[in-house]
Write a protein that holds these residues in place. Structure first.
Motif, PDB file in Angstrom:
ATOM      1  N   VAL A 175       3.863   4.931   3.850  1.00  0.00           N
ATOM      2  CA  VAL A 175       3.531   3.616   3.301  1.00  0.00           C
ATOM      3  C   VAL A 175       2.054   3.553   2.881  1.00  0.00           C
ATOM      4  N   ASP A 176       1.167   4.164   3.684  1.00  0.00           N
ATOM      5  CA  ASP A 176      -0.255   4.188   3.308  1.00  0.00           C
ATOM      6  C   ASP A 176      -0.470   4.897   1.975  1.00  0.00           C
ATOM      7  N   ASP A 177       0.313   5.974   1.774  1.00  0.00           N
ATOM      8  CA  ASP A 177       0.199   6.695   0.499  1.00  0.00           C
ATOM      9  C   ASP A 177       0.616   5.797  -0.659  1.00  0.00           C
ATOM     10  N   LEU A 178       1.715   5.060  -0.449  1.00  0.00           N
ATOM     11  CA  LEU A 178       2.197   4.170  -1.514  1.00  0.00           C
ATOM     12  C   LEU A 178       1.163   3.092  -1.813  1.00  0.00           C
ATOM     13  N   LEU A 179       0.552   2.572  -0.755  1.00  0.00           N
ATOM     14  CA  LEU A 179      -0.470   1.540  -0.955  1.00  0.00           C
ATOM     15  C   LEU A 179      -1.683   2.129  -1.672  1.00  0.00           C
ATOM     16  N   ALA A 180      -2.063   3.353  -1.268  1.00  0.00           N
ATOM     17  CA  ALA A 180      -3.198   4.012  -1.926  1.00  0.00           C
ATOM     18  C   ALA A 180      -2.899   4.221  -3.405  1.00  0.00           C
ATOM     19  N   ALA A 181      -1.671   4.622  -3.693  1.00  0.00           N
ATOM     20  CA  ALA A 181      -1.271   4.841  -5.093  1.00  0.00           C
ATOM     21  C   ALA A 181      -1.361   3.524  -5.860  1.00  0.00           C
ATOM     22  N   ALA A 182      -0.868   2.453  -5.233  1.00  0.00           N
ATOM     23  CA  ALA A 182      -0.890   1.153  -5.906  1.00  0.00           C
ATOM     24  C   ALA A 182      -2.320   0.672  -6.139  1.00  0.00           C
ATOM     25  N   LYS A 183      -3.244   1.049  -5.251  1.00  0.00           N
ATOM     26  CA  LYS A 183      -4.638   0.614  -5.396  1.00  0.00           C
ATOM     27  C   LYS A 183      -5.400   1.412  -6.448  1.00  0.00           C
ATOM     28  N   THR A 184      -4.896   2.582  -6.782  1.00  0.00           N
ATOM     29  CA  THR A 184      -5.657   3.439  -7.699  1.00  0.00           C
ATOM     30  C   THR A 184      -4.985   3.666  -9.039  1.00  0.00           C
ATOM     31  N   TYR A 185      -3.646   3.623  -9.041  1.00  0.00           N
ATOM     32  CA  TYR A 185      -2.937   3.937 -10.292  1.00  0.00           C
ATOM     33  C   TYR A 185      -3.358   2.951 -11.368  1.00  0.00           C
ATOM     34  N   THR A 186      -3.744   3.480 -12.493  1.00  0.00           N
ATOM     35  CA  THR A 186      -4.230   2.651 -13.598  1.00  0.00           C
ATOM     36  C   THR A 186      -3.367   2.943 -14.816  1.00  0.00           C
ATOM     37  N   PRO A 187      -2.520   1.996 -15.195  1.00  0.00           N
ATOM     38  CA  PRO A 187      -1.584   2.271 -16.288  1.00  0.00           C
ATOM     39  C   PRO A 187      -2.313   2.557 -17.605  1.00  0.00           C
ATOM     40  N   SER A 188      -1.613   3.230 -18.492  1.00  0.00           N
ATOM     41  CA  SER A 188      -2.166   3.575 -19.800  1.00  0.00           C
ATOM     42  C   SER A 188      -2.734   2.330 -20.483  1.00  0.00           C
TER      43      SER A 188
END
Lengths: 224, 695
Positions: B71-84
């Motif tokens: 879950v922490d990984d998913l949250l980290a991804a959501a905090k950093t992923y920047t859509p095109s």
């Protein structure tokens, strides 16, 4: 000579008549005045827009025509057009752009004149302003057609882009570009000017026709 | 009578109408201009509030399990992923270490935006590939020889009132003691100054709160002015220094004529930081090797690593630079290698320089956002030591000295100037700050980032005891510097922190024996003990040292050059730039001038004929105004490649000493007809070589 002039210009309004029917005589004058202001203001506003959309131009490319000049991404559009062999936009409607402001000023003065002329000949003076929007669109179409149909057959993309007539109003397309064209505020002011000039002329006749007839009757009486 | 009356009224109306028309017309102008920028149809869709349907939750869970994400990984991804198409909130300007470059990285996406060539020729940017007399190559030369690399260390964004203003970036080169000026309008290096006193340095660059000066601290003791001396004469002949480079913001250049330096004892000055607000007018430099060790392992002496870390305390240097500036302006400096240097004696008698004991071998000295405290991290001591500027000023006024060093510099009493010591762990290096009253210190040996609470006015901002360790987050591995969002300004943002890890070991796929560095993004938004690592970014182009993180909207970058014919070296329109219709080749003796225009998708002219031995000057302008419509211009075998960004003008001069026919072409994929954008340089062989060929 004086009579010919009077026949064209029409009779002046007697003071007591003017006092009795101020609105009747003021209406055409005011309408012509507003029409003239609209026309004058339209010089500063765009008459026509075209927007071009393609994947590599996420913000789009814009072209805006005024009565006397063309602005927007002219340089880039010219650059792209050279691939299909279209002449530069600067070569289009050179006379119209050079004369544009003077033509509008001339129409302004003619409509001004129409308020002074009380005979039916006033319509001749108002006619250019009435026809102007139609002439503008027709001229735009003429140039678009001329440019679109006369592509340089030696251009790099001549095999994939054949001569075409660009869309003057509404959606069109060329190559990977989608185009959207529409008339601008300036054009609609010119249309407003035309409509008001027509309306002004209707009220002009309503006011001055009886006056003219009375004057003619008085003249005939005097002759008799 | 009647007519006159009417005419009078009419004339008034005409005037009124004309006036009304003019006024309306005038008002309508800006409205008309707005029309061009009107919103386009089908504009990008607004992000809608997310609501996960049960099947989407199932899908997400499935992916997480397949990819072994918690879950922490998913949250980290959501905090950093920047859509095109979405832009980053911050830009990180990082030193590029031995690559001699600067990297710009988006935060929180951690995407590399681009590199900026500084001390090393770089071919994509056409940096140093413009033939002979290339201004880039000229500025990279030292004593006439090309010094074609740099070890970029500390970037410094220009500041106004102690806050980043987004206009310029400065960076120091440790290997060659140079400071570069980068203009952030076009992200290009504009100037490099070589320190006239020392070969190498470490403490560059740091700016004073309004960027009046760029501070370049030295490092290894040396004979100032590139002199010669053996280690026996270390104490007598070697010296340290700190240079104050005057910055002319108007010109965007360092004003070398109004710059000066201060002579320092030959301790190894390390990092610096300028005072601000409460401490404005001072700057601070820490040092090590106050032992004056001279090494000599080959003679059986203790090696430097042992000799320079013998004593428990080194000296924090406290410099009153405003007073130093007065001394310099009053002519109290003497020239070394033509450069004004305020001597140690002057510094001592005029009270420009004081020392304060600091735990041994420190790496950072960092001033808190309010300017009231200086934090020193003792690399070989588990504490950070906090000094108070008020206490320093008081101790100076009351002459509370614990002694003088070998050179006579007064040493302030440690207890009189120290505010607090906070035990954090092993190997504290560098400290930055946030907006919640916390400080963050990198711990090299612990491989961790420590969050600790500040005292003073900062105590109001957090709920912890002042001057206490709050939490530590492990990072991978061997963290050097760290950087929080605007974390060394008067108003830090918090939010994000970058751990600049020297080793990555097992973090990425093995890339052979040379591994990338690891930039880790740490989430510092929540107070207390939550401080998770969000993202690992491998940096496989040199070893960065320090970076600064600026709010992206502070940068006012040019999308294209302001005008066609722009000279980026002078940042002005160049009258030599060829205009349309001027293209062609002219000759004056053996000098050939080519005036060329590059526009999609051709060069004009396309054939250039010269004779072997001619000196060819090629002036070329990219007649483009569209964003990203960049051209390149290369001539193979002549080591020439230019980056011609929209509007840019460049001049290349070379000797056509290799006969033959050389294709030149556009090295940027500029258009569908990019491959066709080429031409030929025909270098006609000399008569004898022609007859040779015939034979």
């Amino acid at each position: 000579m004086c009579r010919v002039l009077e026949a064209i210009v029409g009779p002046r309004i007697p003071v007591e008549e003017l006092r009795a029917h101020r609105l009747r005589y003021a209406t055409p004058t005011v309408l012509f005045m507003v029409a003239r202001v609209l026309l004058l203001v339209s010089i500063f506003l765009p008459y026509w827009h075209m927007e071009l959309e393609a994947p590599q131009y996420p913000k789009g490319l814009f072209l805006t025509a005024y009565v006397n000049h063309l602005t927007g991404d002219v340089r880039e559009i010219d650059g792209l057009n050279h691939y299909i062999g279209m002449r530069s936009l600067g070569e289009a409607a050179a006379f119209e752009r050079a004369a544009g402001v003077w033509m509008v000023v001339a129409m302004f003065l003619l409509v001004e004149g129409a308020a002074f002329v009380h005979s039916k000949w006033a319509v001749l003076l108002a006619l250019p302003a009435i026809a102007f929007p139609i002439v503008f669109v027709a001229d735009l179409y003429f140039w678009m057609r001329t440019f679109g149909l006369n592509l340089d057959p030696g251009a790099p993309l001549s095999a994939s882009v054949k001569p075409f007539v660009p869309t003057v109003i509404g959606e069109g397309g060329i190559g990977q570009f989608k185009t959207y064209a529409e008339m601008g505020t300036g054009f609609w002011l010119a249309v407003g000017c035309a409509v008001l000039t027509i309306a002004g002329f209707v009220f002009h006749r309503r006011a001055y026709k009886p006056l003219m007839e009375r004057a003619r009757g008085a003249l005939q009486e005097a002759a008799a | 009578m009647r007519t006159n009356e009417r005419k009078g009224g009419k004339r008034g109306a005409v005037v009124a109408m004309l006036a009304a028309g003019t006024i309306l017309g005038g008002l309508a102008m800006p409205a008309g201009a707005q029309q061009e920028g009107r919103r386009r149809r089908g504009a990008a869709q607004e992000a809608k509030a997310v609501e996960l349907a049960p099947d989407q939750v199932a899908q997400l869970t499935k992916i997480a399990n397949e990819r072994k994400l918690n879950v922490d990984d998913l949250l980290a991804a959501a905090k950093t992923y920047t859509p095109s198409g979405r832009h980053d909130e911050y830009v990180l300007f990082s030193s590029g270490g031995q690559s001699g470059q600067v990297f710009a990285i988006g935060v929180p996406s951690m995407r590399l935006l681009r590199s900026i060539a500084v001390f090393t020729p770089e071919s994509w940017q056409g940096y140093g590939f413009a033939g002979k007399d290339d201004p880039v190559i000229e500025r990279l030369k030292f004593k006439g020889t090309l010094n074609a690399w740099g070890d970029t260390h500390h970037p410094a964004l220009s500041e106004t009132k102690g806050d980043y203003d987004g206009q310029f970036l400065f960076i120091g080169d440790k290997a060659n003691a140079r400071v570069a000026v980068i203009d952030l309008r076009d992200w290009e290096t504009k100037q490099i100054v070589k320190n006239p006193l020392t070969i190498s340095d470490h403490g560059a660059s740091f700016v004073t709160p309004n960027t009046d000066y760029i501070i370049e601290g030295g490092q290894y003791g040396t004979v100032l002015g590139y002199g010669y001396a053996l280690p026996e004469d270390y104490q007598k002949s070697y010296r340290g220094m700190v240079t104050m480079w005057k910055f002319d913001r108007e010109k965007g250049r360092i004003d070398e004529a109004n710059s000066f330096a201060l002579e320092l004892p030959p301790y190894w000055q390390d990092l610096a930081d300028a005072g601000k607000l409460a401490s404005d007018g001072y700057f601070f430099v820490n040092s090590f090797n106050t032992e004056l060790a001279t090494g000599g392992i080959e003679k059986g002496n203790p090696p430097f690593e042992a000799g320079v870390s013998k004593r428990d305390m080194d000296y924090l240097h406290i410099v009153d630079w405003k007073k130093a500036e007065e001394m310099f302006k009053a002519g109290k400096a003497t020239k070394i290698n033509g450069f004004p240097v305020i001597g140690l004696e002057t510094s001592i008698t005029e009270g420009l320089l004081y020392f304060a004991p600091e735990p041994k071998s420190p790496h950072g000295v960092d001033v808190t956002p309010d300017g009231k405290f200086m934090v020193v991290a003792g690399k070989l001591d588990p504490h950070v030591t906090v000094y108070s500027i008020d206490k320093v000023k008081k101790a100076i006024a009351e002459k509370k000295y614990s002694g003088k060093d070998t050179y006579g510099v007064p040493i302030l009493d440690f207890d009189a100037v120290m505010e607090a010591q906070v035990e954090l762990g092993l190997g504290p290096l560098h400290t930055q700050f946030d907006n919640k009253g916390y400080a963050y210190t990198s711990l090299f040996l612990d491989s961790a980032v420590a969050r600790w609470s500040l005292g003073g006015d900062f105590a109001k901002l957090h709920s912890e005891q002042p001057w206490k360790l709050v939490t530590k987050t492990p990072v991978q591995y061997n963290i050097g510097h760290l950087s929080a969002a605007e974390g060394d300004t008067v108003s830090p943002d918090g939010n994000y922190l970058i751990a600049m890890n020297k080793w990555s070991v097992d973090r990425f796929l093995c890339t052979g024996p040379l591994l990338p560095q690891n930039f880790q993004l740490v989430d510092i938004a929540a107070p207390g003990t939550a401080m998770p690592v969000l993202y690992d970014m491998p940096v496989g182009v040199g070893e960065p040292h320090y970076c600064q993180m600026i709010k992206a909207d502070k940068l006012k970058s040019w999308p294209v050059y302001p005008e066609v014919g722009w000279n980026s070296h002078t940042q002005s329109l160049d009258p030599r730039a060829p205009k349309k219709g001027e293209e062609g080749v002219t000759r004056d003796g053996n000098k050939v001038l080519v005036k060329s225009i590059a526009i999609r998708s051709h060069f004009s002219p396309e054939h250039v004929e010269v004779n072997e031995g001619d000196i060819v000057t090629w002036r070329i302008v990219a007649a483009e105004t569209t964003q990203d419509a960049t051209h390149g211009f290369c001539i193979g075998a002549y080591n020439i490649n230019l980056s011609l960004e929209p509007g840019e003008f460049e001049e290349v001069t070379f000797v056509a000493d290799k006969p033959g026919t050389y294709p030149f072409y556009c090295t940027e994929f500029c258009s569908a007809l990019h491959l066709e954008m080429m031409g030929y340089l025909h270098v006609k062989p000399k008569a004898d070589s022609v007859s040779d060929a015939r034979r």
